[in-house]
Design a protein around this motif. Structure first.
Motif, PDB file in Angstrom:
ATOM      1  N   ILE A  29      57.582  24.204  62.083  1.00  0.00           N
ATOM      2  CA  ILE A  29      56.839  25.461  62.134  1.00  0.00           C
ATOM      3  C   ILE A  29      56.623  25.881  63.584  1.00  0.00           C
ATOM      4  N   GLY A  30      56.290  24.936  64.442  1.00  0.00           N
ATOM      5  CA  GLY A  30      56.107  25.236  65.855  1.00  0.00           C
ATOM      6  C   GLY A  30      57.370  25.806  66.472  1.00  0.00           C
ATOM      7  N   TRP A  31      58.534  25.234  66.105  1.00  0.00           N
ATOM      8  CA  TRP A  31      59.803  25.754  66.610  1.00  0.00           C
ATOM      9  C   TRP A  31      60.020  27.187  66.157  1.00  0.00           C
ATOM     10  N   ARG A  32      59.784  27.473  64.888  1.00  0.00           N
ATOM     11  CA  ARG A  32      60.023  28.824  64.392  1.00  0.00           C
ATOM     12  C   ARG A  32      59.106  29.833  65.080  1.00  0.00           C
ATOM     13  N   LEU A  33      57.883  29.427  65.371  1.00  0.00           N
ATOM     14  CA  LEU A  33      56.952  30.329  66.054  1.00  0.00           C
ATOM     15  C   LEU A  33      57.392  30.590  67.489  1.00  0.00           C
ATOM     16  N   ILE A  34      57.753  29.543  68.224  1.00  0.00           N
ATOM     17  CA  ILE A  34      58.120  29.740  69.625  1.00  0.00           C
ATOM     18  C   ILE A  34      59.449  30.481  69.731  1.00  0.00           C
ATOM     19  N   GLU A  35      60.366  30.252  68.802  1.00  0.00           N
ATOM     20  CA  GLU A  35      61.635  30.979  68.823  1.00  0.00           C
ATOM     21  C   GLU A  35      61.397  32.471  68.578  1.00  0.00           C
ATOM     22  N   THR A  36      60.529  32.788  67.619  1.00  0.00           N
ATOM     23  CA  THR A  36      60.231  34.189  67.328  1.00  0.00           C
ATOM     24  C   THR A  36      59.594  34.870  68.532  1.00  0.00           C
ATOM     25  N   LEU A  37      58.668  34.199  69.186  1.00  0.00           N
ATOM     26  CA  LEU A  37      58.034  34.758  70.381  1.00  0.00           C
ATOM     27  C   LEU A  37      59.046  34.936  71.508  1.00  0.00           C
ATOM     28  N   ALA A  52      57.894  34.241  59.784  1.00  0.00           N
ATOM     29  CA  ALA A  52      58.806  33.332  60.472  1.00  0.00           C
ATOM     30  C   ALA A  52      58.474  31.877  60.159  1.00  0.00           C
ATOM     31  N   ALA A  53      57.189  31.589  60.057  1.00  0.00           N
ATOM     32  CA  ALA A  53      56.757  30.208  59.834  1.00  0.00           C
ATOM     33  C   ALA A  53      56.913  29.764  58.393  1.00  0.00           C
ATOM     34  N   TRP A  54      56.556  30.648  57.435  1.00  0.00           N
ATOM     35  CA  TRP A  54      56.480  30.223  56.039  1.00  0.00           C
ATOM     36  C   TRP A  54      57.288  31.088  55.075  1.00  0.00           C
ATOM     37  N   HIS A  55      57.958  32.108  55.574  1.00  0.00           N
ATOM     38  CA  HIS A  55      58.746  33.023  54.739  1.00  0.00           C
ATOM     39  C   HIS A  55      57.861  33.638  53.640  1.00  0.00           C
ATOM     40  N   ASP A  56      58.258  33.518  52.392  1.00  0.00           N
ATOM     41  CA  ASP A  56      57.542  34.227  51.331  1.00  0.00           C
ATOM     42  C   ASP A  56      56.363  33.440  50.759  1.00  0.00           C
ATOM     43  N   GLU A  57      56.026  32.309  51.359  1.00  0.00           N
ATOM     44  CA  GLU A  57      54.946  31.491  50.821  1.00  0.00           C
ATOM     45  C   GLU A  57      53.930  31.156  51.904  1.00  0.00           C
ATOM     46  N   PRO A  58      53.255  32.181  52.467  1.00  0.00           N
ATOM     47  CA  PRO A  58      52.262  31.903  53.498  1.00  0.00           C
ATOM     48  C   PRO A  58      51.070  31.160  52.921  1.00  0.00           C
ATOM     49  N   ASN A 103      43.945  31.657  57.665  1.00  0.00           N
ATOM     50  CA  ASN A 103      43.637  31.131  58.990  1.00  0.00           C
ATOM     51  C   ASN A 103      44.643  30.080  59.447  1.00  0.00           C
ATOM     52  N   ASN A 104      45.657  29.798  58.624  1.00  0.00           N
ATOM     53  CA  ASN A 104      46.586  28.739  58.985  1.00  0.00           C
ATOM     54  C   ASN A 104      47.434  29.113  60.184  1.00  0.00           C
ATOM     55  N   LEU A 105      47.760  30.401  60.351  1.00  0.00           N
ATOM     56  CA  LEU A 105      48.522  30.809  61.529  1.00  0.00           C
ATOM     57  C   LEU A 105      47.730  30.504  62.794  1.00  0.00           C
ATOM     58  N   LYS A 106      46.439  30.767  62.751  1.00  0.00           N
ATOM     59  CA  LYS A 106      45.592  30.473  63.908  1.00  0.00           C
ATOM     60  C   LYS A 106      45.630  28.987  64.240  1.00  0.00           C
ATOM     61  N   VAL A 107      45.615  28.153  63.215  1.00  0.00           N
ATOM     62  CA  VAL A 107      45.681  26.699  63.419  1.00  0.00           C
ATOM     63  C   VAL A 107      47.009  26.313  64.051  1.00  0.00           C
ATOM     64  N   GLN A 108      48.102  26.883  63.527  1.00  0.00           N
ATOM     65  CA  GLN A 108      49.428  26.550  64.046  1.00  0.00           C
ATOM     66  C   GLN A 108      49.612  27.052  65.477  1.00  0.00           C
ATOM     67  N   MET A 109      49.057  28.219  65.789  1.00  0.00           N
ATOM     68  CA  MET A 109      49.156  28.720  67.158  1.00  0.00           C
ATOM     69  C   MET A 109      48.337  27.852  68.113  1.00  0.00           C
ATOM     70  N   PHE A 110      47.221  27.319  67.634  1.00  0.00           N
ATOM     71  CA  PHE A 110      46.430  26.399  68.460  1.00  0.00           C
ATOM     72  C   PHE A 110      47.257  25.150  68.785  1.00  0.00           C
TER      73      PHE A 110
END
Length: 238
Positions: free
Chosen positions: A164-172, A188-194, A198-205
């Protein structure tokens, strides 16, 4: 659509413009031909499929709303027959669902109308290089991504990221220097199953902890009310 000063010329490309708005198509063609590229033009999806069965192009600029066969179906049919020509989708639809539909149909990138021609030109250059395999790494300041290996380095030090971290940094990284909204990052992180909101905030942290905390500066910036972006020149850590 906004006209801006042109960047320096790049390797000449052969482009196909598929757009039923003749005035817009003429503006795009004029822009690219002034930069040394050659452009073919058709105004509907049926003509595009016919031409693409006979002629090879470096990049296709494809409108979504077309007569006879729309742009989404054109992209699907091209991919079904093994045509891998990069497609830049031109669309007036800016909802995340529309962007996802375009990418799922086979488009490689999209730009929302009204657009700046200088941005379209930059996206076309990237797509043309991607097809030839030239784009295998992205460098943004001290940050380097090896796209084919899913590896990230900062200041020469490799950083271990989750998928998930890779997909986020690649998108950025692919959007740099522009910001990326939270919906796009979530997809980008979870496709059709977010997961939970608040999970995006956790992953960005977690991503910031890996990318920024071990170093003297931060390259991931929160854009208030929009999302996040990468900085080529980081801001000092406290």
């Amino acid at each position: 659509m906004t006209k801006q000063s042109k960047p320096s010329s790049s390797t000449p490309l052969r482009l196909l413009i598929v757009e039923d708005d003749v005035a817009l198509a003429n503006s795009i063609i004029e822009w690219f031909e002034l930069d040394g590229h050659s452009c073919d033009y058709v105004a509907d999806g049926k003509a595009a499929i016919s031409l693409l069965s006979r002629v090879d192009f470096d990049v296709i600029l494809l409108d979504v709303s077309l007569p006879y066969i729309d742009g989404l179906e054109v992209a699907r049919r091209l991919r079904q027959v093994g045509n891998s020509t990069p497609i830049l989708m031109l669309t007036a639809r800016d909802a995340i669902e529309d962007r996802v539909t375009g990418l799922d149909s086979g488009a490689d990138d999209y730009v929302v109308k009204p657009f700046a021609l200088i941005e379209v030109s930059a996206r076309v250059r990237v797509l043309s290089k991607r097809r030839t395999g030239e784009v295998q790494r992205l460098s943004i300041g001290s940050l380097e991504l090896l796209l084919d290996e899913h590896r990230v380095f900062r200041e020469g030090q490799e950083i271990d990221l989750s998928p998930i971290g890779w997909r986020l940094i690649e998108t950025l990284a692919r959007s740099c220097p522009n910001s990326v909204d939270r919906e796009t990052l979530s997809f980008a992180a979870w496709h059709d199953e977010p997961p939970e909101t608040n999970n995006l905030k956790v992953q960005m942290f977690k991503l910031r902890k890996a990318i920024d905390k071990p170093f003297k500066s931060s390259v991931i910036e929160t854009v208030k009310g929009r999302g996040y972006r990468l900085l080529a020149k980081g801001t000092p850590n406290d």
